[in-house]
Each structure stands twice: as C-alpha cells, then as structure tokens.
Design an enzyme around this catalytic site. Structure first.
Site, PDB file in Angstrom:
ATOM      1  N   ALA A 167       1.086  -1.040  -0.031  1.00  0.00           N
ATOM      2  CA  ALA A 167       0.095   0.143  -0.080  1.00  0.00           C
ATOM      3  C   ALA A 167       0.772   1.210   0.124  1.00  0.00           C
ATOM      4  CB  ALA A 167      -0.921  -0.008   1.170  1.00  0.00           C
ATOM      5  N   CYS A 279      -5.856   2.357  -7.469  1.00  0.00           N
ATOM      6  CA  CYS A 279      -6.263   0.877  -7.786  1.00  0.00           C
ATOM      7  C   CYS A 279      -7.737   0.148  -7.373  1.00  0.00           C
ATOM      8  CB  CYS A 279      -5.160  -0.062  -6.992  1.00  0.00           C
ATOM      9  SG  CYS A 279      -3.653   0.030  -8.177  1.00  0.00           S
TER      10      CYS A 279
HETATM   11  P1  NAD Z   1       3.031   3.812 -12.593  1.00  0.00           P
HETATM   12  O1  NAD Z   1       2.015   4.428 -13.286  1.00  0.00           O
HETATM   13  O2  NAD Z   1       3.359   4.512 -11.105  1.00  0.00           O
HETATM   14  O3  NAD Z   1       4.212   3.239 -13.085  1.00  0.00           O
HETATM   15  C1  NAD Z   1       4.090   2.408 -14.311  1.00  0.00           C
HETATM   16  C2  NAD Z   1       5.294   2.949 -15.194  1.00  0.00           C
HETATM   17  O4  NAD Z   1       5.436   2.095 -16.319  1.00  0.00           O
HETATM   18  C3  NAD Z   1       5.339   4.378 -15.910  1.00  0.00           C
HETATM   19  O5  NAD Z   1       6.366   5.078 -15.237  1.00  0.00           O
HETATM   20  C4  NAD Z   1       5.247   4.154 -17.022  1.00  0.00           C
HETATM   21  O6  NAD Z   1       6.065   5.063 -17.843  1.00  0.00           O
HETATM   22  C5  NAD Z   1       5.959   2.838 -17.296  1.00  0.00           C
HETATM   23  N1  NAD Z   1       5.642   2.130 -18.677  1.00  0.00           N
HETATM   24  C6  NAD Z   1       4.365   1.850 -19.115  1.00  0.00           C
HETATM   25  N2  NAD Z   1       4.595   1.188 -20.435  1.00  0.00           N
HETATM   26  C7  NAD Z   1       5.931   0.995 -20.686  1.00  0.00           C
HETATM   27  C8  NAD Z   1       6.675   0.420 -21.543  1.00  0.00           C
HETATM   28  N3  NAD Z   1       6.060  -0.283 -22.405  1.00  0.00           N
HETATM   29  N4  NAD Z   1       7.886   0.265 -21.464  1.00  0.00           N
HETATM   30  C9  NAD Z   1       8.476   0.768 -20.310  1.00  0.00           C
HETATM   31  N5  NAD Z   1       7.943   1.370 -19.354  1.00  0.00           N
HETATM   32  C10 NAD Z   1       6.599   1.587 -19.348  1.00  0.00           C
HETATM   33  O7  NAD Z   1       2.151   2.654 -12.011  1.00  0.00           O
HETATM   34  P2  NAD Z   1       2.087   1.767 -10.615  1.00  0.00           P
HETATM   35  O8  NAD Z   1       1.533   2.432  -9.401  1.00  0.00           O
HETATM   36  O9  NAD Z   1       3.547   1.481 -10.224  1.00  0.00           O
HETATM   37  O10 NAD Z   1       1.396   0.496 -10.863  1.00  0.00           O
HETATM   38  C11 NAD Z   1       1.856  -0.639 -11.732  1.00  0.00           C
HETATM   39  C12 NAD Z   1       1.091  -1.761 -11.793  1.00  0.00           C
HETATM   40  O11 NAD Z   1       1.091  -2.376 -10.315  1.00  0.00           O
HETATM   41  C13 NAD Z   1      -0.414  -1.602 -11.719  1.00  0.00           C
HETATM   42  O12 NAD Z   1      -1.084  -2.691 -12.412  1.00  0.00           O
HETATM   43  C14 NAD Z   1      -1.083  -1.386 -10.408  1.00  0.00           C
HETATM   44  O13 NAD Z   1      -2.384  -1.739 -10.483  1.00  0.00           O
HETATM   45  C15 NAD Z   1      -0.149  -2.322  -9.903  1.00  0.00           C
HETATM   46  N6  NAD Z   1      -0.212  -2.139  -8.373  1.00  0.00           N
HETATM   47  C16 NAD Z   1      -0.035  -0.902  -7.937  1.00  0.00           C
HETATM   48  C17 NAD Z   1      -0.022  -0.595  -6.357  1.00  0.00           C
HETATM   49  C18 NAD Z   1       0.287   0.901  -6.139  1.00  0.00           C
HETATM   50  O14 NAD Z   1       0.224   1.009  -4.787  1.00  0.00           O
HETATM   51  N7  NAD Z   1       0.447   1.885  -6.816  1.00  0.00           N
HETATM   52  C19 NAD Z   1      -0.017  -1.519  -5.711  1.00  0.00           C
HETATM   53  C20 NAD Z   1      -0.050  -3.002  -6.019  1.00  0.00           C
HETATM   54  C21 NAD Z   1      -0.244  -3.215  -7.292  1.00  0.00           C
HETATM   55  C1  UGA Z   2      -4.188  -0.667  -1.795  1.00  0.00           C
HETATM   56  C2  UGA Z   2      -4.231  -1.773  -0.889  1.00  0.00           C
HETATM   57  O1  UGA Z   2      -4.332  -1.645   0.512  1.00  0.00           O
HETATM   58  C3  UGA Z   2      -2.909  -2.672  -1.377  1.00  0.00           C
HETATM   59  O2  UGA Z   2      -2.854  -4.040  -0.600  1.00  0.00           O
HETATM   60  C4  UGA Z   2      -2.841  -2.919  -2.659  1.00  0.00           C
HETATM   61  O3  UGA Z   2      -1.585  -3.444  -3.159  1.00  0.00           O
HETATM   62  C5  UGA Z   2      -2.883  -1.586  -3.529  1.00  0.00           C
HETATM   63  O4  UGA Z   2      -4.226  -0.892  -3.002  1.00  0.00           O
HETATM   64  C6  UGA Z   2      -2.882  -1.581  -4.944  1.00  0.00           C
HETATM   65  O5  UGA Z   2      -3.315  -2.662  -5.345  1.00  0.00           O
HETATM   66  O6  UGA Z   2      -2.544  -0.720  -5.567  1.00  0.00           O
HETATM   67  P1  UGA Z   2      -3.594   1.725  -1.514  1.00  0.00           P
HETATM   68  O7  UGA Z   2      -4.287   2.259  -2.401  1.00  0.00           O
HETATM   69  O8  UGA Z   2      -2.078   2.207  -1.671  1.00  0.00           O
HETATM   70  O9  UGA Z   2      -3.490   0.137  -1.295  1.00  0.00           O
HETATM   71  O10 UGA Z   2      -3.813   2.314  -0.083  1.00  0.00           O
HETATM   72  P2  UGA Z   2      -4.986   1.892   1.042  1.00  0.00           P
HETATM   73  O11 UGA Z   2      -4.295   2.161   2.440  1.00  0.00           O
HETATM   74  O12 UGA Z   2      -5.626   0.607   0.909  1.00  0.00           O
HETATM   75  O13 UGA Z   2      -6.027   2.924   0.970  1.00  0.00           O
HETATM   76  C7  UGA Z   2      -7.005   3.028  -0.184  1.00  0.00           C
HETATM   77  C8  UGA Z   2      -7.882   4.231   0.060  1.00  0.00           C
HETATM   78  O14 UGA Z   2      -8.811   3.669   1.021  1.00  0.00           O
HETATM   79  C9  UGA Z   2      -7.260   5.304   0.592  1.00  0.00           C
HETATM   80  O15 UGA Z   2      -8.069   6.640   0.216  1.00  0.00           O
HETATM   81  C10 UGA Z   2      -7.819   5.320   2.161  1.00  0.00           C
HETATM   82  O16 UGA Z   2      -7.920   6.558   2.665  1.00  0.00           O
HETATM   83  C11 UGA Z   2      -9.113   4.469   2.120  1.00  0.00           C
HETATM   84  N1  UGA Z   2      -9.322   3.848   3.337  1.00  0.00           N
HETATM   85  C12 UGA Z   2      -8.423   2.954   3.870  1.00  0.00           C
HETATM   86  C13 UGA Z   2     -10.417   4.039   4.056  1.00  0.00           C
HETATM   87  O17 UGA Z   2     -11.179   5.111   3.699  1.00  0.00           O
HETATM   88  N2  UGA Z   2     -10.616   3.476   5.142  1.00  0.00           N
HETATM   89  C14 UGA Z   2      -9.924   2.648   5.549  1.00  0.00           C
HETATM   90  O18 UGA Z   2     -10.351   1.825   6.724  1.00  0.00           O
HETATM   91  C15 UGA Z   2      -8.865   2.099   4.921  1.00  0.00           C
END
Ligand code: NAD
Ligand code: UGA
Length: 465
Positions: A167, A279
């Site tokens: 997260a 997400c």
């Molecule tokens: P992000 O947008 O921060 O980063 C993705 C990066 O990939 C960008 O910098 C983009 O320029 C690059 N990119 C895209 N296409 C490309 C290509 N063809 N070649 C090279 N670089 C390329 O995204 P993120 O938040 O890191 O999320 C990535 C994935 O992980 C998503 O599928 C998301 O759902 C998942 N995820 C995100 C979180 C989170 O907390 N943000 C947590 C768990 C899972």
């Molecule tokens: C969430 C999940 O917690 C991660 O496990 C997952 O990997 C990630 O999505 C993802 O796939 O991107 P994130 O979105 O970074 O992580 O943050 P969270 O802490 O889950 O919060 C998400 C939203 O829910 C925030 O706006 C937060 O304020 C809200 N929230 C969270 C609430 O309103 N109430 C709660 O009790 C908890």
C-alpha cells in the site's frame, strides 16, 4: 544461493517497480537489479537526489544500493537482454476508449512490454507479471513470447504471476515484512522451476511459510479479489456511516464493537469520504467487467455496489457541506485540508478530494487547498480533468501554510488524514475565519466536543450532533 537468478530487470519505474526493486536490491546483494522505463525523465529523477515518488524509507535504501546492485536505466533492450528474470510492472489503468471503456483495464502497456521482451530477449527468461491484470492475462503474454520462439529456438519463456500487495505510504514496510508473497505458475516441470527461482529470490528475507504458490489463474484472480474485499470493507463501513448520522449511533464506536469480533477483525474499518487511489476502483471495475464477460451478471452487480457506495459517499459529503453552509457556497472561501488520496503519500490518483472539490466548484465556491506533500501543479492538473481550466484558475488557490488557507474561510473540509492536521492551533484558526465557522471532518480526525467547544459547527462522517 543456487543463484538461478543473478540479474533482474523491472520494466516500469513507478510506485510499484521502484520500491519493489529497491527492496530486492537491498535484501539480495547477490542480485543486480535494473529498473527501466520508457519515461526517460522519470529515470533521470530516479538517478537524482529528488526521487519521482515519496515513500517513507525509500530514499535511504535507494541511496544505499544505487550504483552498487540497483540501477535505473532507459536502455530497455539491453536490460531485457541481460536479465534472467523480468518483472512487468507497468500501469494497467481503466480503459478510456472502445470496448470495456470505463470498466476494463487497459492492457496495451503490458502487451507492449511482452513484445519488447519477445524482440530483445535473445535467450531464456522468466517473465513475471507484477502489474495487476485480469485472469488469463498471462496467456496473452505467453502467446506473444511463444510466437518469437518459433523463429528463434534459443528462446524459452516461463510466465509467472506475482501480484503486489503493498500500500502506498507504507510501501517499504509492506515490502520488508509482507503478510504474504503470492506466486502463480504453470503446473509443469519448467513452470515449477521458474516458480522455485522466484521463491528463492523472496526467501532472502520473507519466511518461507509466507510465500504462497498457486496456479497462474488463482494468483491473478486473488489480487483482484483481495482489493475487492478491502474496498468492500470501506464501502460497508461507509454505508453504515450514513445510518449513524441519521440515528445518533457513532460509526467509530460501531466499527470498534464490530471489529472486536476476531472473525471480522478491526483493520480497514475507518469510515471516510470514500476510498481513493489508483487501484481500488480500477481493480473492482476490472472484476466487474470480468464477471460480465463471463455472463455472471449477479456477481458483477454485487461487486459494482462497492463502487456505487463509494461515489455516493463522496457526493453525500459534498452535498452536506453545501447544505450546512446555508445552501450556497458561491463566492465563499472554503479551506480544503488534504488532497492526497491518503496520508504519507503525494499521490493524488482517484483521490476523493478531486471529487469533493469538483462538486464544490460546480457551486462556484472559492477553494483554498493545503496539502503537505502534493504540488500545486498536480492539484490543478487533477481538477482540470473535470473542471475547465478557466474555472480552476479563477476559483482555486493553493497554500503552503494551513493557517493562511483557513484565514477568512467559511469552512474547513478535511479530506486526507495527515497526522499534522491534528497538531494545529484550532482556536487560532477559528478566530481567523468567517463566523459561523464550520469544520467538515471527512476522516474522523477530530473529537466533536473539542471542536464545538472552540466554537466550530462540527460535521463528522458517521457522527450525529
Ligand atoms: P505507475 O504509473 O506509477 O508506473 C508505471 C510505469 O510504467 C510508468 O512510469 C510508465 O512510464 C511505465 N511504462 C508503461 N509502459 C511501458 C513500456 N512499454 N515500457 C517501459 N515502461 C513503461 O504505476 P504503478 O502504480 O507502479 O502500478 C503498476 C502496476 O502495479 C499496476 O498494474 C497497478 O495496478 C499495480 N499495483 C499498484 C500498486 C500501488 O500502490 N500503486 C500496488 C499494487 C499493485
Ligand atoms: C491498496 C491495498 O491496500 C494494497 O494492498 C494494494 O496493493 C494496493 O491498493 C493496490 O493494488 O494498488 P493503496 O491504495 O495504496 O493500497 O492504499 P490503502 O491504504 O488501501 O487505501 C486506499 C484508500 O482507502 C485510501 O483513500 C484510504 O484513505 C481509504 N481507506 C482505507 C479508508 O477510507 N478506510 C480505511 O479503513 C482504509
């Protein structure tokens, strides 16, 4: 170390790729980790003193490992060629065009990485889906890679699913001490070998019993389901918050009482102005779209309710602000405390603040925003997506001092749960505001009694006067 994996390349230097690779490099000195991205400016930032993302604890690790066994590069072909294992960690946003618009995840970035790997691999690779993808995405990646094998028999690919559960705001802690690591792979000898190689990487710091291995499709689906369950808990408690406001029950007391049941658990039960972040909405919509594609309409409807409640909660909160400010906010200064989607991050993607501000701008309110981490241009960019630039220029001001933001305001609206918001001198703030002054607490940061004794008209999600 048996040393199957000596070189890792991660395509995508974002919120997931950067922190995850920093952690792997930190915990596995025997592995060289290279993070690549097509965004060269972002790579330059990763190589500079000001990293492109803020995560507590990230900078220390990057500074420690960068140049030793952690590298940030724009040379994607070379990094693919040299790697034993390649993470695909690119964005998978909700599709904004064509079939599945507004519902399905856009897989074009994942596919383009698969094509780059097919073109530049030059030898056997383990390819790991880290991006969140729909069930069966690994099959598409594999089809592209297998096609390259037809013309080059030195190539061999295994595709694994290894979704990320970190997260934002706690990414480094989550990565250092994950509840579990999930790895899905093919049920064949080669598949098992690939799974074992990735298990070995994580075993450098994650206890073996917390590394779960499954088939590929279970792993892909588990990621969507985990986010759906988490989002559902928030929508559940937010739906209850409305009952509380109407009856005199207090949502924090209800959450506490209900969460004490060990089967329910006390985490993730904070009522709020709605969940944000890149997400939850995207992944729940992806699950809904998957269900629709499978003609499981009842199931699709069920999960879609999670999104509907979230949108309703945002709207309800904005409507309450307008109603309590005597049904007119036009021309009134309203201070907004917090724009990030949660505390300890500068990320604003899908932040509920965007939606609440949009509703207030429709009513011509003057919005004065303060957030400790979000930059002004980022706020204007987000608001500009739904409100005309002219209107944003005219009605939105951004402050670097919360006291200045609140001065002469009719109300303060708290939209992010930053700890520092609790430490301000609210008597001083109250005195500087237009009276009657209101405080709308969308994050349950404040005690009604304390704020009312200062003089504020107080409105908190899930609490009744
Ligand atoms: P992000 O947008 O921060 O980063 C993705 C990066 O990939 C960008 O910098 C983009 O320029 C690059 N990119 C895209 N296409 C490309 C290509 N063809 N070649 C090279 N670089 C390329 O995204 P993120 O938040 O890191 O999320 C990535 C994935 O992980 C998503 O599928 C998301 O759902 C998942 N995820 C995100 C979180 C989170 O907390 N943000 C947590 C768990 C899972
Ligand atoms: C969430 C999940 O917690 C991660 O496990 C997952 O990997 C990630 O999505 C993802 O796939 O991107 P994130 O979105 O970074 O992580 O943050 P969270 O802490 O889950 O919060 C998400 C939203 O829910 C925030 O706006 C937060 O304020 C809200 N929230 C969270 C609430 O309103 N109430 C709660 O009790 C908890």
């Amino acid at each position: 170390h048996t040393g199957v994996v000596r070189r890792i390349t991660c395509v995508g230097a974002g919120y997931v790729g950067g922190p995850t690779c920093a952690m792997i490099a930190n915990k596995c000195p025997h592995i060289a980790v290279t993070v690549v991205d097509m965004n060269t400016a972002k790579i330059e930032e990763w190589n500079s003193d000001k990293l492109p993302i803020f995560e507590p604890g990230l900078e220390e690790i990057v500074k420690k490992c960068r140049g030793t066994n952690l590298f940030f590069s724009s040379d994607i072909p070379k990094s693919i060629r040299e790697a034993d294992l390649i993470f695909i960690s690119v964005n998978t946003p909700t599709k904004m065009y064509g079939k599945g618009k507004g519902m399905a995840p856009d897989l074009k970035y994942v596919e383009s990485v698969a094509r780059s790997i097919a073109e530049h691999a030059g030898g056997p690779k383990i390819v790991v889906e880290k991006s969140t993808v729909p069930v069966k995405a690994a099959e598409s990646i594999l089809s592209i890679l297998r096609d390259a094998q037809r013309t080059n028999n030195t190539l061999a690919f295994q595709v694994l699913s290894n979704p990320e559960f970190l997260a934002e705001g706690t990414a480094m802690k989550d990565l250092a001490n994950p509840d579990r690591v999930l790895i899905g792979g093919e049920d064949s000898e080669e598949g098992k070998k690939a799974v074992a190689a990735l298990v070995e990487v994580y075993s450098s710091w994650v206890p073996r019993e917390r590394i779960i291995t499954t088939n590929t499709w279970s792993s892909e689906l588990s990621k969507l389901v985990a986010n759906a369950f988490l989002a559902q808990r928030i929508s559940s408690i937010n739906s209850v918050s409305a009952i509380c406001e109407a009856t005199g029950a207090d949502v924090s007391e209800v959450a506490h009482a209900v969460g004490f049941d060990s089967r329910i658990g006390n985490k993730f039960l904070n009522a709020s102005v709605g969940f944000g972040g890149s997400c939850f909405q995207k992944d729940v919509l992806s699950l809904v779209y998957l269900c629709e594609s499978l003609h499981l309409n009842k199931v699709a409807e069920y999960w879609h309710g999670v999104i509907e409640i979230n949108n309703w909660q945002r709207r309800r909160f904005a409507d309450q602000i307008i109603a309590e400010l005597f049904n007119t906010v036009a021309g009134k200064k309203i201070a907004v405390f917090g724009f990030a989607f949660k505390k300890n991050t500068g990320d604003t993607r899908e932040s509920s603040a965007i939606h609440v501000c949009k509703h207030l701008l429709e009513e011509e309110a003057n919005i004065a925003i303060y957030d400790p981490k979000v930059e002004e241009k980022q706020m204007r960019m987000e608001l500009g997506l739904t409100t005309s630039d002219d209107k944003v220029d005219k009605l939105v001001s951004v402050f670097s001092d919360p006291y200045e933001a609140a001065k002469d305001a009719h109300a303060i609206v708290v939209l992010t749960e930053w700890d520092e918001f609790k430490t301000y001198d609210y008597s001083r703030i109250y005195e500087s505001m237009v009276h009657p002054a209101a405080l709308f607490d969308g994050r349950l940061l404040f005690k009604r009694k304390e704020m009312e004794s200062i003089g504020f008209r107080f409105f908190g999600i899930g609490t009744a006067p």
